[in-house]
Each structure stands twice: as C-alpha cells, then as structure tokens.
Design an enzyme around this catalytic site. Structure first.
Site, PDB file in Angstrom:
ATOM      1  N   LYS A  99     -90.225 -60.021  55.487  1.00 53.13           N
ATOM      2  CA  LYS A  99     -89.719 -58.922  56.376  1.00 53.13           C
ATOM      3  C   LYS A  99     -89.445 -59.528  57.991  1.00 53.13           C
ATOM      4  O   LYS A  99     -90.024 -60.136  58.110  1.00 53.13           O
ATOM      5  CB  LYS A  99     -90.446 -57.748  56.275  1.00 53.13           C
ATOM      6  CG  LYS A  99     -89.772 -56.520  56.689  1.00 53.13           C
ATOM      7  CD  LYS A  99     -89.233 -55.757  55.198  1.00 53.13           C
ATOM      8  CE  LYS A  99     -88.537 -54.249  55.819  1.00 53.13           C
ATOM      9  NZ  LYS A  99     -88.109 -53.646  54.545  1.00 53.13           N
ATOM     10  N   GLY A 200     -87.276 -36.175  55.749  1.00 54.62           N
ATOM     11  CA  GLY A 200     -86.416 -37.396  56.256  1.00 54.62           C
ATOM     12  C   GLY A 200     -85.024 -37.360  55.571  1.00 54.62           C
ATOM     13  O   GLY A 200     -85.158 -37.606  54.288  1.00 54.62           O
ATOM     14  N   GLY A 202     -82.301 -39.123  55.826  1.00 56.15           N
ATOM     15  CA  GLY A 202     -81.326 -40.197  56.283  1.00 56.15           C
ATOM     16  C   GLY A 202     -80.475 -40.821  54.982  1.00 56.15           C
ATOM     17  O   GLY A 202     -80.393 -40.264  53.907  1.00 56.15           O
ATOM     18  N   VAL A 204     -81.777 -42.666  52.327  1.00 61.16           N
ATOM     19  CA  VAL A 204     -81.967 -42.530  51.097  1.00 61.16           C
ATOM     20  C   VAL A 204     -82.462 -40.903  50.839  1.00 61.16           C
ATOM     21  O   VAL A 204     -82.086 -40.415  49.822  1.00 61.16           O
ATOM     22  CB  VAL A 204     -83.365 -43.247  51.157  1.00 61.16           C
ATOM     23  CG1 VAL A 204     -84.253 -42.951  49.713  1.00 61.16           C
ATOM     24  CG2 VAL A 204     -83.315 -44.537  51.348  1.00 61.16           C
TER      25      VAL A 204
HETATM   26  P1  NAI Z   1     -82.641 -43.610  57.517  1.00 63.55           P
HETATM   27  O1  NAI Z   1     -83.069 -44.149  59.274  1.00 63.55           O
HETATM   28  O2  NAI Z   1     -81.297 -43.601  57.216  1.00 63.55           O
HETATM   29  O3  NAI Z   1     -83.399 -42.348  57.776  1.00 63.55           O
HETATM   30  C1  NAI Z   1     -84.520 -41.798  58.238  1.00 63.55           C
HETATM   31  C2  NAI Z   1     -84.399 -40.263  58.333  1.00 63.55           C
HETATM   32  O4  NAI Z   1     -85.695 -39.647  58.973  1.00 63.55           O
HETATM   33  C3  NAI Z   1     -83.444 -39.906  59.617  1.00 63.55           C
HETATM   34  O5  NAI Z   1     -82.684 -38.796  59.122  1.00 63.55           O
HETATM   35  C4  NAI Z   1     -84.521 -39.467  60.608  1.00 63.55           C
HETATM   36  O6  NAI Z   1     -83.614 -38.491  61.553  1.00 63.55           O
HETATM   37  C5  NAI Z   1     -85.473 -38.982  59.871  1.00 63.55           C
HETATM   38  N1  NAI Z   1     -86.828 -38.962  60.604  1.00 63.55           N
HETATM   39  C6  NAI Z   1     -87.506 -39.535  61.556  1.00 63.55           C
HETATM   40  N2  NAI Z   1     -88.246 -39.280  62.112  1.00 63.55           N
HETATM   41  C7  NAI Z   1     -88.768 -37.968  61.428  1.00 63.55           C
HETATM   42  C8  NAI Z   1     -89.671 -37.136  61.618  1.00 63.55           C
HETATM   43  N3  NAI Z   1     -90.892 -37.041  62.207  1.00 63.55           N
HETATM   44  N4  NAI Z   1     -89.744 -36.059  60.548  1.00 63.55           N
HETATM   45  C9  NAI Z   1     -88.604 -35.987  59.785  1.00 63.55           C
HETATM   46  N5  NAI Z   1     -87.663 -36.798  59.565  1.00 63.55           N
HETATM   47  C10 NAI Z   1     -87.733 -37.976  60.433  1.00 63.55           C
HETATM   48  O7  NAI Z   1     -83.651 -44.632  56.756  1.00 63.55           O
HETATM   49  P2  NAI Z   1     -83.416 -44.644  55.272  1.00 63.55           P
HETATM   50  O8  NAI Z   1     -82.626 -46.016  54.987  1.00 63.55           O
HETATM   51  O9  NAI Z   1     -83.081 -43.580  54.710  1.00 63.55           O
HETATM   52  O10 NAI Z   1     -84.971 -45.115  54.859  1.00 63.55           O
HETATM   53  C11 NAI Z   1     -86.039 -44.218  55.008  1.00 63.55           C
HETATM   54  C12 NAI Z   1     -87.464 -44.871  54.651  1.00 63.55           C
HETATM   55  O11 NAI Z   1     -87.236 -45.337  53.332  1.00 63.55           O
HETATM   56  C13 NAI Z   1     -87.761 -46.043  55.466  1.00 63.55           C
HETATM   57  O12 NAI Z   1     -89.011 -45.732  55.667  1.00 63.55           O
HETATM   58  C14 NAI Z   1     -87.423 -47.136  54.888  1.00 63.55           C
HETATM   59  O13 NAI Z   1     -88.201 -48.514  55.326  1.00 63.55           O
HETATM   60  C15 NAI Z   1     -87.581 -46.778  53.488  1.00 63.55           C
HETATM   61  N6  NAI Z   1     -86.682 -47.657  52.512  1.00 63.55           N
HETATM   62  C16 NAI Z   1     -85.576 -47.548  52.778  1.00 63.55           C
HETATM   63  C17 NAI Z   1     -84.631 -48.394  51.626  1.00 63.55           C
HETATM   64  C18 NAI Z   1     -83.162 -48.104  51.710  1.00 63.55           C
HETATM   65  O14 NAI Z   1     -82.744 -48.468  50.671  1.00 63.55           O
HETATM   66  N7  NAI Z   1     -82.545 -47.688  52.651  1.00 63.55           N
HETATM   67  C19 NAI Z   1     -85.438 -49.098  50.644  1.00 63.55           C
HETATM   68  C20 NAI Z   1     -86.780 -49.012  50.813  1.00 63.55           C
HETATM   69  C21 NAI Z   1     -87.572 -48.337  51.403  1.00 63.55           C
END
Ligand code: NAI
Length: 368
Positions: A99, A200, A202, A204
């Site tokens: 990573k 969250g 985002g 995903v």
């Molecule tokens: P992202 O950055 O697109 O979404 C994260 C979301 O969480 C955002 O909408 C943000 O505003 C929200 N957020 C931040 N702090 C918060 C809180 N305290 N309470 C509620 N919401 C909050 O990230 P993504 O890509 O959706 O990934 C989400 C998680 O999944 C991360 O931990 C990432 O490492 C993990 N992950 C993602 C993968 C992917 O394919 N994108 C693959 C494997 C794991």
C-alpha cells in the site's frame, strides 16, 4: 525490550494509533520493504509499504490523506499493506500485499507533479509494488502515474477492455457478504426487509446503498457531506442520522464505508447492530475490539474479506484477464468465503477477526 522497540515507544503516538515499531506491527510478520520518498519540486512525501511478495508482486492502492504526523502516516501504510496481503491471499489472487500513502501537502499543490513524482517512486521498485486508486485518489491521478510506470491499475482501457474505477465492484462484494451474513447468521431468506445502516456515502457507500435499496432493504445513512445524505434520502427513501449516532443505530447490519478505526473501545459498547459488514479498511482499532464485539454477540465480518471486490477488479485489469461478467462472478465468491468463515468460527469458537487472520496467514504461508 530491544533498542528498536525502545525507540518506537519513545516516539510520540498520534491520538488514535499506538506507537509503531519500525520493523513490523505487534504480533505480525514484518514488512519486506518500506520506501520513504520525498520530492522537493512537487512536495511529495510518500510511504510505500511492501508487506509480502510471497504470492506475487505486492498490489494495493494509493491513499492521499492529511495525517496528524508522519508516524500516523507510517502506521496507516503498514497496517493497510498487511491488510492487502491478507485480502489478496483470501481472494485467491496471485499477488502479495502493499500500500502507498501520500501525505497531503499543506495548502494548494500541483496534483499532476505530485502523482508524476509518485509514479517515479513506484517505478523505482521495479514491479515489486503495483498501485491503484484508494481514498483521496482518482482515475485521473492514476493516468498521470501511468505516464511514469506500467505498474498501475484502475484505468479505463481503450477499445472496451475491462478496467476502470474499482469502487462499484467493492460495493458489490460487500452487498454479497451482507446477503450471506443475513442468511447464515440471522436465518433470513434475503436482504429484503432487513435494516442496514451505511456510514459514509462515497464511491463505495452510495453504490452499496443502491444495491441494498434495489434488494428491498430499509436504509439508515450518515455522511459528513450533507449533499450525499440528501441524495440517499431522495433516491432510496433512507433515514438520515448524524455521523456520531449511526454507529449505535438499532439495525440488522452496520456497514462502515467511511474511514478506519470506527470500531474502538468507545464505540464497540454502543453498537446495536447484529452484524457489522462494510467496506472501510482497518475498521477494528485493535484486534481486541473484534473480540469485544464477538463477546457481545455481534458478528463482525473482517473488512479485508468482504471488501476485496475492488482489488479483484484492478488485479484482473492488470493481468488483462476477464470481462465485466466474469469479474462480477469472481467478486460474488466473497459470499462463499463468508459462509466458510462462519463455519470456521463455529468450529473454533473464536472471534471472526482472529479466525480470518489465521486463515489468511495459512494461505500466505502455503502460497495457495
Ligand atoms: P470515499 O472517499 O469516496 O468515501 C468516503 C465517504 O465517507 C465520503 O462520502 C465522506 O464524506 C464520508 N465520511 C468521512 N468521514 C465520515 C464520518 N466521520 N462519518 C460519516 N461519513 C464520513 O471513499 P470510498 O472509495 O467510498 O472508500 C470508503 C472506504 O472503503 C475506505 O475506507 C476505503 O479504504 C475502503 N475501500 C474502498 C475501496 C474502493 O474500491 N473504493 C476498496 C476497498 C476498501
């Protein structure tokens, strides 16, 4: 206590992470290689952690994040890299775990120069590490990295070849895992009618919410971004909760899809969900938090088992194998691994996090 441990204990720990020994996390196999990179021209400060290449080149995304201090960034990189070794091993991929984290420069910065410098750092490892998107990085960033190195994935391909943003595949894998856990643990026939709290919304979380809604689940959602919450309320009829309240929502499933360490000594006693299953990496602040959930009768499905859909996607893209349908089928096998994990948990009577760690270590050792 040896000198290295002394040094690590002497270093200040950030608020939510324990002190980091330099040559390996407590109780884990040490990382094969850790690269610290700086580039004055672009402001790049990055850490590339190669945990294991036993199964193949270390494969795992690149995170761009603001850290409280450098040690917090190092701890994040080490933990995430080891999680990738476990994730890739359980997913049966021919890759090891690694990573990268880039410390977000203060103020404005030239994003293209930053990712070009990062690409050169990846190239310097000669293919031992393959990167892709993660939190804070995008497909466009990976296009810049691609100019400097071929060891990058998660890019749309010319001519319709399989590739691109892995997030929808991650969301599908988590959905399949939730479905399996509801059947196996709560004896439900499907997701329909179950209540699921998505923390969250985002890349995903929003896709996951869409799958759950389409399957007839009732949704509770939270995000620090109000516009995303509004979108989920409008599209899925979701009930909005505050980011603080959602961990304690009275639901069947809590799906953490924001950031790590959400399951900690403070939050675990507040969890009322029967199952915790979400995409966020490193949800347990400490392995003991998983034990505490188990003791309370809450089924915690280890993040690296259920969120492997994205790495399956970028791995197949990198290998030039498969298409949309075959990758979705491969991601769906996460459901079978959830069933196998629950069988192992029943047999061994230990918390799922401990059982899955040992299962992943077995696969790392056997290279199967
Ligand atoms: P992202 O950055 O697109 O979404 C994260 C979301 O969480 C955002 O909408 C943000 O505003 C929200 N957020 C931040 N702090 C918060 C809180 N305290 N309470 C509620 N919401 C909050 O990230 P993504 O890509 O959706 O990934 C989400 C998680 O999944 C991360 O931990 C990432 O490492 C993990 N992950 C993602 C993968 C992917 O394919 N994108 C693959 C494997 C794991």
């Amino acid at each position: 206590m040896n000198a290295i441990t002394d040094l690590a204990r002497a270093l200040p720990a950030s608020a939510d992470v324990p002190a980091t020994p330099l040559f390996g996390l407590p109780g884990q196999t040490p990382h094969e290689r850790v690269l610290l990179v700086t580039d004055a021209a672009s402001g790049l400060k990055a850490i590339v952690a190669v945990h294991s290449t036993a199964r193949g080149p270390a494969f795992g995304g690149c995170r761009l994040w603001h850290y409280a201090d450098d040690l917090a960034a190092l701890t994040d990189a080490l933990r995430l890299a080891q999680g990738m070794s476990f994730k890739n091993a359980l997913a049966g991929l021919p890759f090891g775990g690694g990573k990268a984290v880039i410390v977000r420069p203060e103020g404005s910065f030239d994003r293209e120069s930053l990712f070009a410098a990062f690409g050169r750092a990846v190239q310097s490892l000669g293919g031992r590490y393959i990167t892709a998107e993660d939190v804070g990085t995008t497909t466009d960033d990976m296009r810049v990295v691609r100019r400097e190195t071929p060891h990058v994935s998660g890019l749309p391909r010319d001519g319709g070849a399989f590739g691109g943003d892995p997030s929808p595949k991650t969301a599908w894998g988590v959905f399949v895992a939730i479905d399996a856990a509801l059947r196996e643990h709560l004896d439900r026939v499907s997701v329909e009618g179950a209540t699921v709290a998505v923390q969250g919304l985002g890349a995903v979380g929003m896709h996951l919410a869409a799958h759950l809604h389409a399957a007839g689940a009732k949704l509770v959602v939270a995000d620090v971004n109000a516009a995303r919450v509004d979108e989920a309320v409008t599209r899925f009829g979701a009930t909005a909760l505050s980011p603080e309240a959602i961990v304690a929502a009275d639901v069947d499933v809590l799906a953490p899809c924001a950031l790590g360490a959400v399951l900690n000594a403070l939050s675990v006693p507040r969890v009322r969900a029967k199952i915790v299953c979400g995409a966020a990496n490193n949800q347990l602040a400490q392995p003991e938090d998983g034990d505490a959930l188990h003791a309370r009768g809450v089924l915690y499905l280890p993040d690296y088992l259920v969120n492997a859909g994205g790495i399956v996607s970028v791995a197949r893209e990198h290998l030039g194998q498969g298409d949309e349908q075959s990758v979705m089928r491969e991601v769906s096998t996460i459901g079978e691994r959830v069933v196998e994990l629950l069988e192992r948990v029943r047999r061994e009577g230990r918390a799922p996090g401990r059982v899955a760690d040992d299962w992943a270590r077995e696969r790392l050792a056997s290279r199967l």
